[in-house]
Design an enzyme around this catalytic site. Structure first.
Site, PDB file in Angstrom:
ATOM      1  N   ASP A  44      -8.923   4.220  -2.029  1.00  0.00           N
ATOM      2  CA  ASP A  44      -9.899   4.550  -0.983  1.00  0.00           C
ATOM      3  C   ASP A  44     -11.182   5.144  -1.554  1.00  0.00           C
ATOM      4  O   ASP A  44     -11.402   6.356  -1.524  1.00  0.00           O
ATOM      5  CB  ASP A  44      -9.266   5.523   0.014  1.00  0.00           C
ATOM      6  CG  ASP A  44      -8.076   4.887   0.712  1.00  0.00           C
ATOM      7  OD1 ASP A  44      -7.896   3.659   0.583  1.00  0.00           O
ATOM      8  OD2 ASP A  44      -7.339   5.618   1.376  1.00  0.00           O
ATOM      9  N   ASP A  64       0.857  -1.194   0.000  1.00  0.00           N
ATOM     10  CA  ASP A  64       0.000   0.000   0.000  1.00  0.00           C
ATOM     11  C   ASP A  64       0.897   1.249   0.000  1.00  0.00           C
ATOM     12  O   ASP A  64       2.114   1.147   0.151  1.00  0.00           O
ATOM     13  CB  ASP A  64      -0.851  -0.088   1.280  1.00  0.00           C
ATOM     14  CG  ASP A  64      -1.924   0.975   1.366  1.00  0.00           C
ATOM     15  OD1 ASP A  64      -2.212   1.620   0.356  1.00  0.00           O
ATOM     16  OD2 ASP A  64      -2.472   1.149   2.476  1.00  0.00           O
TER      17      ASP A  64
END
Ligand code: NOJ
Length: 981
Positions: free
Chosen positions: A623, A547
């Protein structure tokens, strides 16, 4: 320590981070955190340059010097002069195999080398040159190169002004610098400020003179230093952008350049209907709560664009990893074409339809552009992935269902969630641990209080055929007691500041540094960190999540690394920003591959991506939010990423931020179950949402659709093999399957899974019907657009149009627009006539349990009563398939007979035979034949040895469906057949 000249009191930082990252659930994207084109001086300059060029009727100051032209073995080189500055550029046109060309433009004598190291990170192989069939040259240097006389593919290099046209069938399909926007900002010395004459001047005069010196025009000042919010970029090289206009004459639709939360068909960005005002931006950024229908940059960048029209596709790949902006405009029969006609009198069929013109602007680097001449979409997928690498063949578990949240809090929690799936009979393959599982965000460590026995946890999951994924981010906590940090520091592996110190910024662990993965020594070191004796308490059952690798730097400009930071070879971060995360991703995947003596296929999910990422693994769209809009945009986003060579992509199911209402969650599962990477994920602040927590009917609906995904895993796996071999994405835009049907060209609310399934996810709150467009073959398309003739034509000519079948009810549908029922428990899915879909129908708790299960073949007949399909199988784990240990078969149904044959490249090899032997007992247990014309008298199976036997069947007249019960034929057999009499 250098923080982009911004000082942040360390104590305030944790608070700032908290407010930014934990309390943002009520805030939308902070647009102000990110630059507009106008705020990026090079983008602004190039847009202004383009406006000026247009005002000058597209006149370009660049001219090719005829005496410098050389032609050698598929490589055309020449010098190009900027007639305004007299700077000389080198121009290389490489003619490559498979309808591909490459154009490279660099400074001939730059003050210092410009960044040209991308090929090592991006290209999978050295491109192979071809010799053209014919080269003709004018005195002024204009050169016409015939690539293939039969296909009439040509490249025309016009000398003055410089312009390059690529032609197919003698018609230009890609034109470079046809509007004169090509701009190569050469490196230059920073001008010394003129010293004011101080002698014999009064104090007042001296002050005025000094003020005059500092009052440089703003535009010039920004050539050498640029401020955005509180950050000042020192720009030691000054202006160094490269820009080019690329036109697609005759193409009204272009696609690609992910990642944006935008439509599949790219919109105009400078005027036009429904246009954006900003260019599409490519700059890998951590943008939380991103907005949909917006060309803002997101986490990944692929500077690849595909143009499609009815009879042709063409594409370009602008290989540049610096910040890049792309303007798109469309015209009706542009002026540029009449110029072209003058220039190229042999052009037989100048396009009159809409054309698309694009303008590519990169902050640094060189021009390194690939042009792919197709002519079909399939050709382009192959041409592009042959260069940038085959999409990795995923392990079989990787395409099943993944359960994630930030965070499963401890070992007990993992065990309970795992058990919950079994209690509720819901299949899943992988459970994920987010950052909280580590010891203080020191990646590759465990919080021992929460996870006292990670080995036991992994082994318990493994016993059910399940896997664990842990997160490993690229920011390394600065802590001498953390072995990774200490080693990287001691070995000098971190990214450096211009002063030569280790770069330091803020991320989850607080003060952090970033390993410089562009350094081969750093990559080798990192790869070894995944060995079992290094990453402690891990087993083969553990895979990785990378990530924050844009990289995300909480206190950096636009939440990323300052551009002036220094990488291996003294390159600025500026020149390679967009590829940084990919190199990291690739190193992690290599680490997982290397940790066992016999390599197994790694699964590594990355958030950042670039061209070439497909070689390393999967990505997800970051996100997103639990809103209907965001659900809707998962389709165009994933379709765009797929046609850009990266087939293994997904979006957080349920939406990362906020709490989805149960119906939204259900609809999201229904869409996700038909998208390539399927993972539920949620922010730490959200309520728990494991699939059984909402009660009925939601649990049942989610269970059903996840089971449907599992049934279709053999189909998906076969499609991933096709992606691996040919670059074609599994989740396909409608236009890829129906390239002649213009109705589909901008369609992105429905899509194809492979060639055989059409999916229309429901993305509107409260909807219980859906509009679906079922395309047909050419006759059907004709008829479709003149519906009133349909009945007549059918009557007169007894034409059967290509049928479709509802995936669940098997009801046949003619090709056209339909309003279909779509209550909450139904996602509209259709099987396309002419296609065979292989399934494994037995519900299991994970995909591992299905490896020896029998197959069902759904055989959807076309209007001639025929159908074909393929099935690919291998061990699902290792690379043995690369040496032949796999099964690849085709099934064919015609004239009432189902036959099968091997598509294996070397079916008699020991590896092929060995794998087939292991699967000998796996049978086809059911045939579901859709669209059979009449009830059969009997169904006869002919076995491998030639003996015949009758088998049972069921006939449903209303649906014209024939189900053959257990023909008991082996999935590896070659000689059997099933005859419907
Ligand atoms: C940001 C990622 O996008 C998200 O998926 C993850 O949960 C958080 N980082 C925490 O690691």
């Amino acid at each position: 320590m250098l923080l982009g000249r911004q000082k942040l009191k360390p104590l305030l930082l944790p608070l700032l981070l908290l407010s930014v990252f934990l309390l943002h659930s009520s805030i939308a994207v902070k647009r102000d955190d990110f630059k507009t084109c106008d705020q990026a001086a090079f983008c602004r300059r190039n847009r202004a340059y383009a406006d000026k060029a247009l005002a000058d009727s597209g006149h370009s100051p660049y001219a090719l010097l005829p005496e410098s032209i050389r032609f050698d073995d598929g490589l055309f080189t020449a010098d190009v002069r900027n007639t305004l500055t007299n700077v000389i550029l080198t121009f290389e046109l490489h003619l490559l195999e498979d309808n591909t060309a490459r154009l490279r433009i660099n400074e001939k004598k730059p003050l210092k080398p410009r960044y040209d190291e991308l090929p090592a990170f991006v290209l999978a192989k050295e491109p192979v040159h071809i010799k053209p069939e014919k080269v003709a040259q004018d005195q002024d240097g204009t050169t016409i190169i015939t690539l293939d006389a039969t296909k009439k593919t040509k490249v025309v290099v016009s000398a003055n002004p410089l312009r390059v046209d690529f032609l197919v069938d003698d018609v230009p399909v890609v034109s470079l610098n046809d509007r004169g926007f090509f701009n190569f900002e050469h490196l230059r010395k920073k001008p010394e400020p003129e010293q004011p004459k101080m002698v014999d001047q009064s104090a007042e005069q001296q002050e005025d003179a000094a003020a005059e010196v500092t009052e440089q025009p703003e535009e010039e000042k920004q050539l050498w230093e640029e401020t955005f919010k509180t950050w000042t970029d020192p720009k030691p090289n000054g202006p160094e952008s490269v820009a080019m206009d690329i036109s697609f004459p005759g193409f009204a639709y272009v696609y690609g350049v992910p990642e944006h939360a935008s439509s599949l068909s790219l919109k105009e960005t400078r005027g036009g209907d429904n246009a954006y005002t900003e260019p599409y931006r490519l700059y890998n950024l951590d943008v939380f709560e991103y907005e949909v229908d917006n060309p803002m940059a997101l986490y990944g960048s692929i500077p690849f664009m595909l143009a499609h029209r009815k009879d042709l596709s063409a594409a370009v790949f602008w290989m540049n990893a610096a910040e890049t902006w792309i303007d798109v405009v469309k015209t009706q029969d542009g002026k540029s074409q009449s110029t072209l006609r003058r220039l190229l009198p042999f052009v037989t069929n100048p396009p009159t339809k809409s054309s698309t013109h694009t303008h590519w602007i990169s902050e640094a680097g060189i021009v390194d552009l690939f042009v792919f001449l197709g002519p079909t979409n399939e050709d382009i997928f192959r041409q592009y992935t042959a260069l940038t690498g085959a999409p990795a063949m995923p392990a079989s578990f990787a395409i099943a269902y993944h359960q994630c949240r930030w965070n499963y809090i401890n070992q007990n929690d993992v065990a309970e969630v795992d058990a919950g799936f079994d209690t509720h009979d819901i299949p899943y393959d992988v459970i994920w641990l987010d950052i909280e599982h580590t010891d203080g965000k020191r990646y590759m460590t465990w919080d021992e209080a929460k996870f006292p026995d990670p080995m036991k946890m992994q082994n318990e999951l493994a016993a059910k055929g399940r896997k664990l994924v842990t997160i490993v981010d690229p920011h390394i906590k600065r802590d001498d007691n953390y072995h990774i940090s200490k080693e990287a520091q001691d070995l000098g592996l971190f990214v450096k500041t211009p002063a030569g110190d280790d770069y330091e910024g803020w991320c989850w662990p607080g003060s952090s540094s970033w390993v410089d993965y562009t350094n081969p020594a750093a990559r080798n070191w990192w790869i070894k960190k995944f060995a079992f004796d290094q990453y402690k308490h891990t087993t083969e059952n553990l895979h990785i999540w990378n990530d924050m690798n844009e990289p995300s730097v909480f206190n950096g400009p636009e939440i990323t690394m300052q551009k002036e930071m220094i990488h291996h070879g003294q390159w600025e971060h500026r020149v390679l920003h967009n590829v940084f995360g990919t190199i990291y991703h690739g190193s992690t995947a290599q680490g997982i591959k290397n940790r066992t003596p016999i390599a197994t296929r790694p699964f590594v999910l990355s958030r950042a991506f670039f061209a070439g990422t497909q070689r390393h693994g999967a990505i997800w769209t970051g996100d997103n939010m639990a809103t209907w809009d965001q659900l809707r945009y998962t389709n165009p986003m994933l379709l765009t990423i797929g046609v850009s060579g990266l087939p293994f992509a997904g979006a957080d199911v349920g939406g990362f931020f906020n709490n989805p209402a149960p119906d939204l969650l259900v609809r999201w599962y229904q869409a996700g179950a038909f998208q390539p990477f399927l993972r539920a994920h949620a922010h730490i602040d959200t309520k728990r949402r494991e699939p059984w927590l909402f009660g009925e009917p939601y649990t049942t609906i989610i269970r059903d659709v996840l089971r449907e995904r599992y049934k279709l895993l053999p189909y998906w796996y076969t499609l991933f093999f096709d992606a691996h071999r040919k670059g074609i994405p599994a989740m396909r835009p409608m236009f890829v399957e129906f390239p002649k049907d213009e109705e589909t060209f901008a369609m992105d609310d429905q899509f194809m899974v492979g060639a055989g399934l059409l999916v229309k996810p429901v993305t509107t709150e409260g909807a219980d019907t859906a509009e679906v467009y079922l395309p047909g073959d050419e006759i059907s398309i004709l008829v479709l657009h003149h519906l009133w003739t349909l009945a007549l034509i059918q009557k007169c000519f007894a034409i059967r149009l290509q049928p479709w079948y509802d995936y669940r009810s098997f009801k046949p549908y003619p090709p056209r627009r339909h309003t279909v029922a779509a209550p909450l428990d139904i996602v509209p899915v259709f099987v396309r006539g002419g296609h065979i879909i292989p399934r494994r129908d037995r519900p299991r708790r994970s995909s591992a349990g299905m490896k020896l299960d029998p197959f069902t073949l759904v055989i959807a007949l076309d209007n001639k009563g025929q159908s074909t399909g393929t099935l690919y199988l291998d061990d699902g784990e290792t690379y043995a398939f690369e040496t032949g240990a796999y099964i690849h078969r085709s099934f064919h149904y015609a004239s009432g007979v189902l036959t099968t044959r091997s598509l294996h490249l070397d079916p008699t090899s020991a590896a092929a035979r060995g794998f087939a032997k292991a699967l000998e007992g796996v049978r086809v247990e059911r045939l579901i034949i859709l669209g059979a014309l009449q009830q059969p008298a009997k169904v006869i199976v002919k076995d491998e040895d030639g003996t015949e036997r009758q088998v049972e069947f069921e006939w449903v007249q209303r649906e014209k469906r024939l189900t053959v019960r257990d023909p008991r034929v082996s999935v590896v057999g070659d000689k059997w057949s099933v005859r419907v009499v």
